[in-house]
Each structure stands twice: as structure tokens, then as C-alpha cells.
Design an enzyme around this catalytic site. Sequence first.
Site, PDB file in Angstrom:
ATOM      1  N   ILE A 131       0.844  -1.191   0.000  1.00  0.00           N
ATOM      2  CA  ILE A 131       0.000   0.000   0.000  1.00  0.00           C
ATOM      3  C   ILE A 131       0.880   1.242   0.000  1.00  0.00           C
ATOM      4  CG2 ILE A 131      -0.257  -0.165   2.519  1.00  0.00           C
ATOM      5  CD1 ILE A 131      -2.944   1.309   2.218  1.00  0.00           C
ATOM      6  N   SER A 132       0.539   2.218  -0.845  1.00  0.00           N
ATOM      7  CA  SER A 132       1.241   3.492  -0.927  1.00  0.00           C
ATOM      8  C   SER A 132       2.724   3.258  -1.217  1.00  0.00           C
ATOM      9  CB  SER A 132       1.015   4.274   0.370  1.00  0.00           C
ATOM     10  OG  SER A 132       1.373   5.626   0.220  1.00  0.00           O
ATOM     11  N   TRP A 133       3.636   3.749  -0.368  1.00  0.00           N
ATOM     12  CA  TRP A 133       5.070   3.483  -0.567  1.00  0.00           C
ATOM     13  C   TRP A 133       5.338   1.986  -0.632  1.00  0.00           C
ATOM     14  CZ3 TRP A 133       8.746   0.716   2.000  1.00  0.00           C
ATOM     15  CH2 TRP A 133      10.090   0.976   1.706  1.00  0.00           C
ATOM     16  N   GLY A 135       3.563  -0.177  -1.929  1.00  0.00           N
ATOM     17  CA  GLY A 135       3.239  -0.663  -3.265  1.00  0.00           C
ATOM     18  C   GLY A 135       4.440  -0.598  -4.185  1.00  0.00           C
ATOM     19  N   THR A 157      -1.373   3.142  -4.795  1.00  0.00           N
ATOM     20  CA  THR A 157       0.035   3.321  -5.098  1.00  0.00           C
ATOM     21  C   THR A 157       0.221   3.684  -6.561  1.00  0.00           C
ATOM     22  OG1 THR A 157       2.220   2.332  -4.759  1.00  0.00           O
ATOM     23  CG2 THR A 157       0.530   0.910  -5.725  1.00  0.00           C
TER      24      THR A 157
END
Length: 314
Positions: A131-133, A135, A157
Site C-alpha cells: 500500500i502506498s510506498w 506498493g 500506489t
Amino acid sequence: MTIDASHPGPAEEDRPRSGLGRVIRGRLRRPGPAGRMRTLRIGGRTLRVAVREGTSGWPPLLLCNGIGASLELLQPFVDALDPRRGVIRFDMPGVGGSPAPAVPYHLVTLPSLLAGLLDQLGYEQADVLGISWGGGLAQQFALSRPDRVRRLVLVATGPGALMVPAHPRVLLRMLTPRRHRDAGYAARIAGELYGGSARTNPVVARDLLHAATRLGPARGYYYQLISSAGWTSLPWLPRLRQPTLILAGDDDPIIPLVNGRIMHWLIPHSELHVYHGGHLELAADAEHIAPVVEAFLDADPTTPEGQAWKGSQR
């Protein structure tokens, strides 16, 4: 395909450190146990790791978190998964309960860290969700060590430096760890930064970031932030061969939705699921999003679950 999230209730009065409770969709949710905690030494780095044991024969799900977030952030999502599914979580060096490394690191060097983690836990292969970073880390791991990744889930992401960026005001908020260290501040900026349910119920973001998560040293946040400097997966996405599920919110200020569409276009064996919400809905609306992830992970024609799911998609 879109998940229609229920409308959250009004925001509660801002109160820092609300214990172990979490306000999700206007109701109190108590987090379950994080799993068996351990400290592992991998490639010169020390990681705090939580392992929820699963049923034999089920590949574990390895979760890669966002910048500055400890492994507890995704507890609501873990609680919503099938209990037969093993789950591995960890704190990045300098985040949560993992001590900060002596020197900074770069994202391209981290696949060996994840491979070493799986080795120490006795797994040849895992499903990986980032998730996010996280990802970005999941993409790098899948590209560098495709033999270790069975299926890939990318949530909120993008492909790194070569992506459609967030508004400059949002990017400025991301430059410091203040939202992880100041609960009142986290609530005040929640709607602008995270979108989705945080717009009308900012206590969701505040509690996810502060109720049960652990805080690492400030330099751990900055190390993680600069680790992706200059990194992009965009030219290499067509080389991803794992089945990939892309989950993107229709109101995510940090990762505009167009990035998910671009990744879906470039990744050969991918499907895009657009959910109603923002950057934190994987945890804030876990009861709706977890079944989508479960269905994707079980979509193996050799299993009864996968056969049933495939049939339902025709």
C-alpha cells in the site's frame, strides 16, 4: 468495478491517543492481536515482524506498509481476512519497532531484505500486498524476485517518479512525519491529505495513525521517504508476469486515480478495482475491501474457491 462505501457519521471531538479503540465507519472497532511478534536480523538490518499463522498449504500474504506506518496500521484489514490465511507484517528499518539503520537505504536494494524475511520464516513464495510506498516496494520485489511472488496486490500506489503527482500542497504535507507524531494535526489535515472517509470523519485517520501504532525515530521516516528518490517502475511494468490486482480509490489526494489506470494498462495480467474512498480505505473500510482481495488471491482454477469465483465472474 466500484465498492460503494457507506457514508460515515459526523466527526467526533478531537482527542489525542484514544487508547486501542478504532472508529471505523462511525462505530468502535477493537483491533485483534497483531500476531506472533518476533525480531529478526536480516542482511545486517533488524526488523520487528508479526506473523499470523495460517492453514498449511495456503501461501502467506506479505504486507508492505506506507511511509512512517507501523505494522499495526493494517490490523483492521488483517482481522477482515479469512483466518486460514497466514499474514506476515513487518516494520521498515527506523519505523515502528524496528531500529533505524546506520545509513540510509534505497528501494532497489530491498528485495533481498524481503527474500531474507521469507527465508527465515520458511516460505519459498508468498502473495504480496503493498500500500502506498509499500506498493513501490511490492513492485520492486515482484520485478527483481519473480520466483518469490505468487500474486501481487497494489493498493493506493503508483509507479514512482514517473507518475501523475498529487497536488503540491499534499506533497508538502508528506515531507514531514508530523501527522504520525501529532494526533490533533493528523485529524486537522486528514480530509485534505487522505480523502475518502477522512473528509467527513477525520477521527478515522487519527485513530488509524495513533490508536495502536508504534512511533519510530524521525530519521526513520526520512530514510524511508528518500529511499524512493528517483525510483520508478513505469518502464518495467510490462515485464510483470504475476497476476496483479490494482486497488485505487476514487478520492485519493495522494495517489490520483489515473495512476491506477496507467498501471493497469501496462501490467499484462492485471485487473483494476476502483473503490469508493481515499488513501486509507484498506484499513478504514476493510470489511468491504478485504473480500475483493480474498477473491483475487483465491482465483486459482486448481482450488474450489478459485473455481467458484471464476464462475461468478463470467
